[in-house]
Each structure stands twice: as structure tokens, then as C-alpha cells.
Write an enzyme that holds these catalytic residues in place. Structure first.
Site, PDB file in Angstrom:
ATOM      1  CB  CYS A   8       3.239   6.113  -3.468  1.00 51.64           C
ATOM      2  SG  CYS A   8       2.838   6.368  -1.846  1.00 51.64           S
ATOM      3  CG  HIS A  49       1.368   9.744  -5.417  1.00 56.13           C
ATOM      4  ND1 HIS A  49       0.663   8.523  -5.624  1.00 56.13           N
ATOM      5  CD2 HIS A  49       1.613   9.452  -3.970  1.00 56.13           C
ATOM      6  CE1 HIS A  49       0.340   8.063  -4.843  1.00 56.13           C
ATOM      7  NE2 HIS A  49       0.885   8.434  -3.611  1.00 56.13           N
ATOM      8  CD  GLU A 102       0.198   9.115  -9.510  1.00 52.58           C
ATOM      9  OE1 GLU A 102      -0.610   8.854  -8.294  1.00 52.58           O
ATOM     10  OE2 GLU A 102       1.439   9.495  -9.349  1.00 52.58           O
TER      11      GLU A 102
END
Length: 242
Positions: A102, A188, A190
Site C-alpha cells: 500500500c 494489503h 496482511e
């Protein structure tokens, strides 16, 4: 001497988020949970390049990850300029693999000659991204479907990537450097729904111009199934690839 990877990869995560934000600890937790979910023996160290101005010695690691953040890259604060210097120095003098997520994706491309613009409306929630042929070859787990589902949380986007970077997806969402050392994601991998909702609560500017119906749609989109774990499993394998 460059760090030689063992069976337990050493990973440095630079958390590009101000400590005053309530979601900063959850950002660290999301990386820990996702990475250890696919590489239980991994050693993860976190660095604070914002408030503490901490940076790793890149060659001590197998992978350096630049996290998301909210700072304006087009009007950079001193710590952002220092991040650009770190990116350029790491690319020039280290053999470590580098992943930008990001804000980190945007910082890599701007530091290396790309261009960023503000979007008319933010992109939020789990989004389906179409893979290019090169992306299908790299993300082998998604080759048949030719797509990735990934959390998005951004209101700026890259319109001109760093020179010679190879697009792995459409719409400038993911790139690989020509030497196979840098991998970037606008999304993202994660992130989980809990973290996305937490960031949204701390960053109301992302939704202040949205209708109530649109905000409800964003909330539901944050709950969708996504490919973050599979993406990080692929990143861990990529560490050893030339």
C-alpha cells in the site's frame, strides 16, 4: 556480506504508521499472524521509521517489508524523504528482497521515479484484481482463476510505476522489478477485517464523503474472503528465487 537465508527466514517490517494511531499495534499483529501462519519458523523484527527513525541493516535480513501508512508522499515530511533514501540505498547496495504494501508500494515507485495521484474516491474493502500473464505465472496458486482478492485501503494510487517494473495485475495494483528483487502491492495481503475496521474508525476522512449506503457496502466488503495468506506463502517462496 549479504545475509544468507536459513530455513527460518529473517524478516524486517518497517511500520510506516504514527504511534498515536490506535491501530498501530494491530498493524504489527496482522503481519505477525499472517507471516507465521505460512512460515512458523520466521523471525520477524519491527522497525519504526516514523517516530523513532529506526531502520534495519538490510543485509541482516532475507526480506524487508514496507507497510502501509497515511502520510502524503506528494508533500513528504522529513521522515518520508528519509524513507526514499533508504529505498534507493537498499536497491543500490543490497541483495535483500523488498516488498512494498500500500503506502510502501507507493513509496517504492515514487522513490524510484514513478508518479502518484489522489483518487476521486478511496478504494476500500476486499477487491478482485485481475492478473496479467506475468502475474498468473508468478502467483501460481491463482493462475487458473487469473485473479487475486485482496484488502484495499487507499485514496492515492500510482499512475506511472518506476521504470521497467513489470505489472503483475491490471490497474497498477502489483509490480515486480526487472531483477526480481522488489515486489509491490497497492493492496494489503496482511490485512484482516478487524484491522480494516479499526483503521477506518481512526481515519474517518476515507468515508466522510460517502453515502450511508456506500459506507455499509464498504463494511461488508471488508468481511469478504481474501487471498492474503496465499500471497504471503508465495512471498516466502520467492525469497529464495533468483
Amino acid at each position: 556480506m549479504p545475509h544468507k537465508q536459513s530455513s527460518a527466514p529473517k524478516i524486517a517490517v518497517l511500520v510506516n504508521t504514527y504511534r498515536r494511531y490506535s491501530f498501530e499495534p494491530s498493524t504489527r499483529d496482522s503481519f505477525t499472524t499472517t507471516i507465521l501462519g505460512v512460515a512458523p519458523s520466521a523471525k520477524i523484527d519491527f522497525y519504526d521509521p516514523v517516530d523513532a527513525q529506526e531502520y534495519p541493516r538490510a543485509d541482516d535480513y532475507d526480506l524487508v517489508v514496507l507497510s502501509g501508512g497515511t502520510a502524503d508522499i506528494n508533500a513528504p515530511e522529513p521522515w518520508v524523504l528519509k524513507m526514499f533514501e533508504f529505498i534507493r540505498a537498499t536497491v543500490a547496495a543490497s541483495t535483500v528482497k523488498l516488498v512494498g504494501v500500500c503506502w510502501g508500494h507507493q513509496a517504492v515507485h515514487v522513490a524510484l521515479g514513478g508518479r502518484l495521484v489522489v483518487m476521486e474516491e478511496p478504494e476500500l474493502g476486499v477487491t478482485t484484481i485481475k492478473l496479467t500473464p506475468q502475474g498468473g505465472a508468478f502467483f501460481d496458486f491463482a493462475a487458473e482463476a487469473s485473479k487475486l482478492d485482496m484488502h484495499q485501503f487507499h485514496r492515492r494510487k500510482i499512475v506511472d510505476p518506476a521504470p521497467e517494473f513489470v505489472p503483475l495485475t491490471e490497474d497498477n495494483q502489483s509490480f515486480m522489478s526487472p531483477d526480481n528483487r522488489i515486489l509491490t502491492f497497492q493492496g494489503h495481503p496482511e490485512m484482516n477485517a478487524k484491522l480494516a475496521q479499526s483503521i477506518l474508525a481512526d481515519a474517518p476522512k476515507y468515508t466522510e464523503k460517502l453515502t450511508a449506503e456506500r459506507r455499509d457496502g464498504v463494511s461488508k466488503a471488508m468481511e469478504r474472503e481474501q487471498d492474503g495468506k496465499a500471497i504471503f506463502e508465495r512471498i516466502i517462496r520467492w525469497i529464495n528465487e533468483k
